[in-house]
Design an enzyme around this catalytic site. Structure first.
Site, short mmCIF file in Angstrom:
data_model
loop_
_atom_site.label_atom_id
_atom_site.label_comp_id
_atom_site.label_asym_id
_atom_site.label_seq_id
_atom_site.Cartn_x
_atom_site.Cartn_y
_atom_site.Cartn_z
N CYS A 136 0.99 5.34 -1.46
CA CYS A 136 1.68 5.60 -0.02
C CYS A 136 1.26 5.19 1.13
O CYS A 136 -0.23 5.71 2.10
CB CYS A 136 2.16 7.47 -0.21
SG CYS A 136 3.08 6.86 1.60
N CYS A 139 1.43 6.98 4.05
CA CYS A 139 0.88 7.95 4.54
C CYS A 139 -0.35 7.72 4.47
O CYS A 139 -1.41 8.79 5.10
CB CYS A 139 0.81 9.13 2.79
SG CYS A 139 2.77 8.86 2.47
N ASP A 140 -1.63 7.08 3.77
CA ASP A 140 -2.14 7.40 3.64
C ASP A 140 -3.14 5.84 4.53
O ASP A 140 -4.31 5.86 4.99
CB ASP A 140 -3.40 6.62 2.34
CG ASP A 140 -2.78 8.90 1.94
OD1 ASP A 140 -2.62 9.33 2.53
OD2 ASP A 140 -2.53 8.46 0.41
#
Length: 329
Positions: A136, A139-140
């Site tokens: 992701c 997300c990261d």
């Protein structure tokens, strides 16, 4: 004898969608029962820092899910550590069978079983998940500012992730096993023109390289699938972007689906093609796949279920069939 129980509202799944549905359904006095499933807490339990959850500058994914579970319990939801292995939606009340042998019947069901990122299945990939290996970028990606990153894949997901990561990385190498992408042409055009992106054709990821103290990725070993030769690429992050698979096995062939087995819901709602069956979160979402959007859909599902059950109560209590017909006209 199998344990049998009935609830007004059964929630299947325990990610942000499931727990949020549990909070709203409890506040609506539906006395919900939530069955956690195979991975209590969902995908966030496999992440580390989460920096895009409103209200928390930074929070550990597992800690966030512990808080959500505690919230759901505090408002009255009963949470059960079981796995639903079968769901019969052919007649109401619906019937769900747990791996424990327990039988759950429910007047309404909220499915929040999520989706799972597809992985390559490498031992080294598994070893560094959450420590440099991710599925992701949203997300990261923020954690790799100024670093070199590798993205694996060739479809829309891979190209979108690669382009997004250019906002942070000094360089993004897209590795694909063929010499052409499956992504939409407009995305391909953007990718090829981007100065931070390099593409490596006819290559496959063979091993993620890293260190244990501190634990983190240092590079990848890739193999040319034409010559068989291997080479190493230095990087700090590896993003596996070969797609997602919705966890829709329970309702395959029972409800309408689209976009590769994502459960279809009516626009602007969480209603599925089966009255009384609602779906929320990544199980239905092939576009956003974020914790916050899943939580929002969990709220919607509980409100939709509350309205559905209230309407059913009116029908069940009204003995006058003439008035039903008139209302329907």
């Amino acid at each position: 004898m199998a344990d049998k129980r009935h609830t007004k509202c059964l929630i299947v799944g325990s990610g942000p969608a499931g727990y949020t549905a549990a909070v709203y359904a409890s506040r609506a006095m539906l006395e919900p029962v939530l069955v956690q499933g195979l991975e209590p807490g969902g995908q966030l339990t496999t992440t580390t820092e989460v920096e895009n959850w409103p209200g928390d500058t930074e929070v550990q994914g597992p800690d966030l899910m512990v808080r959500m579970e505690a919230h759901a319990k505090a408002v009255g939801c009963e949470i059960i550590g079981d796995i639903i292995t079968d769901l019969d939606v052919s007649a109401r009340p619906f019937t769900a069978t747990g791996d424990s042998g327990a039988i759950y019947s429910a007047d309404a069901v909220i499915l929040a079983t999520g989706a799972r990122a597809k992985w390559l299945g490498l031992d080294s990939e598994e070893a560094f998940k959450g420590f440099g290996v991710s599925a992701c970028a949203t997300c990261d990606g923020f954690f790799y500012r100024g670093e070199e990153i590798v993205v694996i894949g060739g479809g829309n997901t891979a190209v979108e992730e690669a382009l997004f990561l250019t906002n942070f990385a000094s360089k993004v190498t897209l590795i694909h096993r063929r010499d052409e992408l499956r992504a939409e042409q407009i995305l391909q055009n953007r990718l090829m023109k981007h100065p931070k992106v390099e593409t490596l054709w006819f290559h496959e990821l063979e091993e993620v390289l890293g260190e244990d103290n501190p634990k983190g990725v240092t590079g990848v070993r890739v193999r040319d699938n034409r010559s068989g030769e291997t080479s190493e690429i230095a990087c700090k992050g590896v993003f596996i972007a070969i797609g997602h698979a919705p966890a829709s096995e329970l309702v395959k062939g029972k409800v309408e689906m689209h976009h590769g087995d994502y459960v279809r819901v009516e626009p602007g709602s969480t209603r599925t093609s089966v009255p009384g069956l609602f779906a929320a979160g990544d199980l239905t979402d092939h576009i956003y796949r974020q914790a916050v959007t899943s939580a929002g859909m969990g709220c919607m599902a509980a409100l939709d279920a509350e309205k559905f059950l209230a309407e059913q109560d009116v029908v069940d209590e009204d003995p006058d069939p003439v008035r039903h017909d008139a209302a329907a006209e």
